[in-house]
Scaffold this motif. Structure first.
Motif, PDB file in Angstrom:
ATOM      1  N   GLY A  45     -44.297  34.389 109.527  1.00 23.38           N
ATOM      2  CA  GLY A  45     -43.351  35.187 108.754  1.00 23.38           C
ATOM      3  C   GLY A  45     -42.116  35.556 109.565  1.00 23.38           C
ATOM      4  O   GLY A  45     -40.984  35.474 109.069  1.00 23.38           O
ATOM      5  N   ASP A  46     -42.343  35.942 110.821  1.00 21.98           N
ATOM      6  CA  ASP A  46     -41.220  36.283 111.694  1.00 21.98           C
ATOM      7  C   ASP A  46     -40.306  35.078 111.895  1.00 21.98           C
ATOM      8  O   ASP A  46     -39.077  35.188 111.829  1.00 21.98           O
ATOM      9  CB  ASP A  46     -41.720  36.759 113.059  1.00 21.98           C
ATOM     10  N   TYR A  47     -40.905  33.923 112.153  1.00 17.67           N
ATOM     11  CA  TYR A  47     -40.103  32.720 112.403  1.00 17.67           C
ATOM     12  C   TYR A  47     -39.298  32.327 111.169  1.00 17.67           C
ATOM     13  O   TYR A  47     -38.108  32.009 111.270  1.00 17.67           O
ATOM     14  CB  TYR A  47     -40.996  31.554 112.855  1.00 17.67           C
ATOM     15  N   LEU A  48     -39.917  32.346 110.004  1.00 16.39           N
ATOM     16  CA  LEU A  48     -39.198  31.967 108.777  1.00 16.39           C
ATOM     17  C   LEU A  48     -38.051  32.932 108.490  1.00 16.39           C
ATOM     18  O   LEU A  48     -36.980  32.509 108.037  1.00 16.39           O
ATOM     19  CB  LEU A  48     -40.162  31.878 107.601  1.00 16.39           C
ATOM     20  N   THR A  49     -38.258  34.214 108.764  1.00 17.24           N
ATOM     21  CA  THR A  49     -37.181  35.195 108.590  1.00 17.24           C
ATOM     22  C   THR A  49     -36.042  34.877 109.554  1.00 17.24           C
ATOM     23  O   THR A  49     -34.867  34.867 109.166  1.00 17.24           O
ATOM     24  CB  THR A  49     -37.702  36.625 108.834  1.00 17.24           C
ATOM     25  N   PHE A  50     -36.380  34.596 110.793  1.00 20.19           N
ATOM     26  CA  PHE A  50     -35.380  34.247 111.814  1.00 20.19           C
ATOM     27  C   PHE A  50     -34.645  32.973 111.427  1.00 20.19           C
ATOM     28  O   PHE A  50     -33.414  32.915 111.448  1.00 20.19           O
ATOM     29  CB  PHE A  50     -36.091  34.100 113.160  1.00 20.19           C
ATOM     30  N   GLN A  51     -35.379  31.962 111.035  1.00 17.97           N
ATOM     31  CA  GLN A  51     -34.790  30.669 110.707  1.00 17.97           C
ATOM     32  C   GLN A  51     -33.883  30.742 109.473  1.00 17.97           C
ATOM     33  O   GLN A  51     -32.884  30.037 109.405  1.00 17.97           O
ATOM     34  CB  GLN A  51     -35.903  29.644 110.470  1.00 17.97           C
ATOM     35  N   ASN A  52     -34.228  31.582 108.531  1.00 11.98           N
ATOM     36  CA  ASN A  52     -33.487  31.645 107.269  1.00 11.98           C
ATOM     37  C   ASN A  52     -32.490  32.804 107.211  1.00 11.98           C
ATOM     38  O   ASN A  52     -32.003  33.144 106.136  1.00 11.98           O
ATOM     39  CB  ASN A  52     -34.471  31.726 106.104  1.00 11.98           C
ATOM     40  N   ARG A  53     -32.167  33.388 108.341  1.00  8.83           N
ATOM     41  CA  ARG A  53     -31.218  34.503 108.378  1.00  8.83           C
ATOM     42  C   ARG A  53     -29.831  34.042 107.925  1.00  8.83           C
ATOM     43  O   ARG A  53     -29.496  32.862 108.017  1.00  8.83           O
ATOM     44  CB  ARG A  53     -31.145  35.099 109.789  1.00  8.83           C
ATOM     45  N   LYS A  54     -29.048  34.988 107.431  1.00 11.77           N
ATOM     46  CA  LYS A  54     -27.668  34.675 107.058  1.00 11.77           C
ATOM     47  C   LYS A  54     -26.909  34.315 108.320  1.00 11.77           C
ATOM     48  O   LYS A  54     -27.183  34.825 109.402  1.00 11.77           O
ATOM     49  CB  LYS A  54     -27.022  35.868 106.359  1.00 11.77           C
ATOM     50  N   SER A  55     -25.922  33.431 108.157  1.00  7.77           N
ATOM     51  CA  SER A  55     -25.193  32.924 109.313  1.00  7.77           C
ATOM     52  C   SER A  55     -23.761  32.596 108.915  1.00  7.77           C
ATOM     53  O   SER A  55     -23.489  32.253 107.766  1.00  7.77           O
ATOM     54  CB  SER A  55     -25.883  31.663 109.843  1.00  7.77           C
ATOM     55  N   SER A  56     -22.874  32.663 109.879  1.00  8.41           N
ATOM     56  CA  SER A  56     -21.485  32.245 109.658  1.00  8.41           C
ATOM     57  C   SER A  56     -21.345  30.730 109.726  1.00  8.41           C
ATOM     58  O   SER A  56     -20.274  30.189 109.449  1.00  8.41           O
ATOM     59  CB  SER A  56     -20.578  32.897 110.710  1.00  8.41           C
ATOM     60  N   LEU A  57     -22.421  30.045 110.072  1.00  8.91           N
ATOM     61  CA  LEU A  57     -22.397  28.589 110.207  1.00  8.91           C
ATOM     62  C   LEU A  57     -22.810  27.909 108.912  1.00  8.91           C
ATOM     63  O   LEU A  57     -23.673  28.409 108.193  1.00  8.91           O
ATOM     64  CB  LEU A  57     -23.339  28.154 111.329  1.00  8.91           C
ATOM     65  N   LYS A  58     -22.219  26.755 108.666  1.00  5.64           N
ATOM     66  CA  LYS A  58     -22.601  25.931 107.518  1.00  5.64           C
ATOM     67  C   LYS A  58     -23.914  25.217 107.840  1.00  5.64           C
ATOM     68  O   LYS A  58     -24.269  25.027 109.008  1.00  5.64           O
ATOM     69  CB  LYS A  58     -21.506  24.909 107.225  1.00  5.64           C
ATOM     70  N   ILE A 148     -24.355  30.462 116.750  1.00 10.61           N
ATOM     71  CA  ILE A 148     -24.762  29.214 117.408  1.00 10.61           C
ATOM     72  C   ILE A 148     -25.930  29.499 118.349  1.00 10.61           C
ATOM     73  O   ILE A 148     -26.936  28.785 118.353  1.00 10.61           O
ATOM     74  CB  ILE A 148     -23.574  28.576 118.165  1.00 10.61           C
ATOM     75  N   ASN A 149     -25.801  30.562 119.131  1.00 12.80           N
ATOM     76  CA  ASN A 149     -26.879  30.919 120.062  1.00 12.80           C
ATOM     77  C   ASN A 149     -28.156  31.320 119.335  1.00 12.80           C
ATOM     78  O   ASN A 149     -29.257  31.050 119.815  1.00 12.80           O
ATOM     79  CB  ASN A 149     -26.412  32.011 121.021  1.00 12.80           C
ATOM     80  N   MET A 150     -28.027  31.956 118.180  1.00  9.94           N
ATOM     81  CA  MET A 150     -29.204  32.315 117.389  1.00  9.94           C
ATOM     82  C   MET A 150     -29.942  31.052 116.935  1.00  9.94           C
ATOM     83  O   MET A 150     -31.171  30.981 117.001  1.00  9.94           O
ATOM     84  CB  MET A 150     -28.807  33.166 116.186  1.00  9.94           C
ATOM     85  N   VAL A 151     -29.203  30.049 116.486  1.00 12.22           N
ATOM     86  CA  VAL A 151     -29.841  28.800 116.044  1.00 12.22           C
ATOM     87  C   VAL A 151     -30.448  28.066 117.245  1.00 12.22           C
ATOM     88  O   VAL A 151     -31.539  27.498 117.144  1.00 12.22           O
ATOM     89  CB  VAL A 151     -28.855  27.897 115.261  1.00 12.22           C
ATOM     90  N   ILE A 152     -29.761  28.080 118.376  1.00 15.09           N
ATOM     91  CA  ILE A 152     -30.327  27.474 119.586  1.00 15.09           C
ATOM     92  C   ILE A 152     -31.669  28.137 119.912  1.00 15.09           C
ATOM     93  O   ILE A 152     -32.660  27.454 120.187  1.00 15.09           O
ATOM     94  CB  ILE A 152     -29.357  27.582 120.782  1.00 15.09           C
ATOM     95  N   GLY A 153     -31.713  29.457 119.865  1.00 12.20           N
ATOM     96  CA  GLY A 153     -32.954  30.183 120.150  1.00 12.20           C
ATOM     97  C   GLY A 153     -34.061  29.821 119.178  1.00 12.20           C
ATOM     98  O   GLY A 153     -35.213  29.593 119.581  1.00 12.20           O
ATOM     99  N   ASP A 154     -33.728  29.763 117.899  1.00  7.97           N
ATOM    100  CA  ASP A 154     -34.686  29.360 116.863  1.00  7.97           C
ATOM    101  C   ASP A 154     -35.259  27.988 117.197  1.00  7.97           C
ATOM    102  O   ASP A 154     -36.470  27.771 117.171  1.00  7.97           O
ATOM    103  CB  ASP A 154     -33.961  29.385 115.506  1.00  7.97           C
ATOM    104  N   LYS A 155     -34.384  27.063 117.532  1.00  5.55           N
ATOM    105  CA  LYS A 155     -34.846  25.699 117.770  1.00  5.55           C
ATOM    106  C   LYS A 155     -35.654  25.591 119.049  1.00  5.55           C
ATOM    107  O   LYS A 155     -36.632  24.842 119.117  1.00  5.55           O
ATOM    108  CB  LYS A 155     -33.656  24.731 117.796  1.00  5.55           C
TER     109      LYS A 155
END
Length: 182
Positions: A45-58, A148-155
Motif C-alpha cells: 500500500g505504501d509503495y503504490l501510494t508513493f508510485q501513484n503520487r501527483k507529480s509535475s512530470l508527464k 525527478i528524484n522522487m521517481v528515481i527513489g521509487d524505481k
C-alpha cells in the motif's frame, strides 16, 4: 535463483488481499513485483501510494526515469515492465533502447532528462554540475528536479526488491543493450 517467493492472494493479509483484488480488476493480474511487496503488511500500500503520487512530470518523463534507473541498476523485471509501459506512452522500440543508454537524440528535453538521471544514478546521488545545468536549460524547474528524484527513489526501491528477491519476470523480456552502461 528465487530468494523470495511470490505470494498468492490467500497467503497475504486481508488488507493486501483487497489491494490484490483492486490490482486484478485494473490490470487483469497482480504483477509479481507488487505481490512480493505483500510479504509486508504495509509495504504494498505504501509503495503504490508513493508510485501513484501527483507529480509535475508527464507520464512519458516518468517512464524515461524508470527506464534509465532500471538500466543502471540492471533490473530485468523493471526493464521489462517499463519497456511495455514506455510503448504504451508512445515511445518506439528504438527510442526505448536509446533512452536506456541515458540519451535521447530524438528529443532535446528528454535527452537532458535521461542524461541527468543516468548521471545522478551512476554517481550515487551526486550529479555533475553539467547534468544539472543541462536539465535546467532544457526547461525543467526546481519542482521538476524534486519530482525527478522522487521517481528515481521509487524505481530504486522496486529495483532492489527484485534484485534481492530474484522472482520471475511476468512481462515480456526487454531486449539487451549492445553495450553496457557502466
Amino acid at each position: 535463483m528465487e530468494t523470495i517467493n511470490v505470494p498468492e492472494r490467500n497467503e497475504v493479509s486481508e488488507n493486501n488481499q483487497v489491494i490484490f483484488d483492486n490490482l486484478n480488476s485494473k490490470l487483469g493480474f497482480v504483477p509479481n513485483l507488487y505481490a512480493t511487496f505483500a510479504h509486508s503488511e504495509t509495504a504494498l500500500g505504501d509503495y503504490l501510494t508513493f508510485q501513484n503520487r501527483k507529480s509535475s512530470l508527464k507520464a512519458k518523463e516518468r517512464e524515461v526515469i524508470n527506464l534509465v534507473v532500471s538500466q543502471v541498476n540492471e533490473c530485468e523485471y523493471c526493464l521489462a515492465a517499463h519497456t511495455a509501459l514506455g510503448k504504451m506512452n508512445g515511445f518506439t522500440d528504438d527510442q526505448i533502447l536509446e533512452i536506456r543508454t541515458g540519451e535521447a537524440a530524438f528529443d532535446a528535453k528528454i535527452d537532458a532528462l535521461a542524461n541527468f538521471v543516468r548521471d545522478i544514478t551512476v554517481n550515487r546521488s551526486k550529479p555533475s554540475a553539467e547534468a544539472v545545468t543541462r536539465l535546467f536549460e532544457a526547461g525543467y524547474t526546481k519542482e521538476n528536479l524534486i519530482d525527478i528524484n522522487m521517481v528515481i527513489g521509487d524505481k530504486i526501491v522496486s529495483n532492489f526488491i527484485h534484485g534481492s528477491g530474484q522472482f520471475a519476470v511476468d512481462f515480456p523480456a526487454a531486449p539487451k543493450l549492445e553495450a553496457e552502461l557502466v
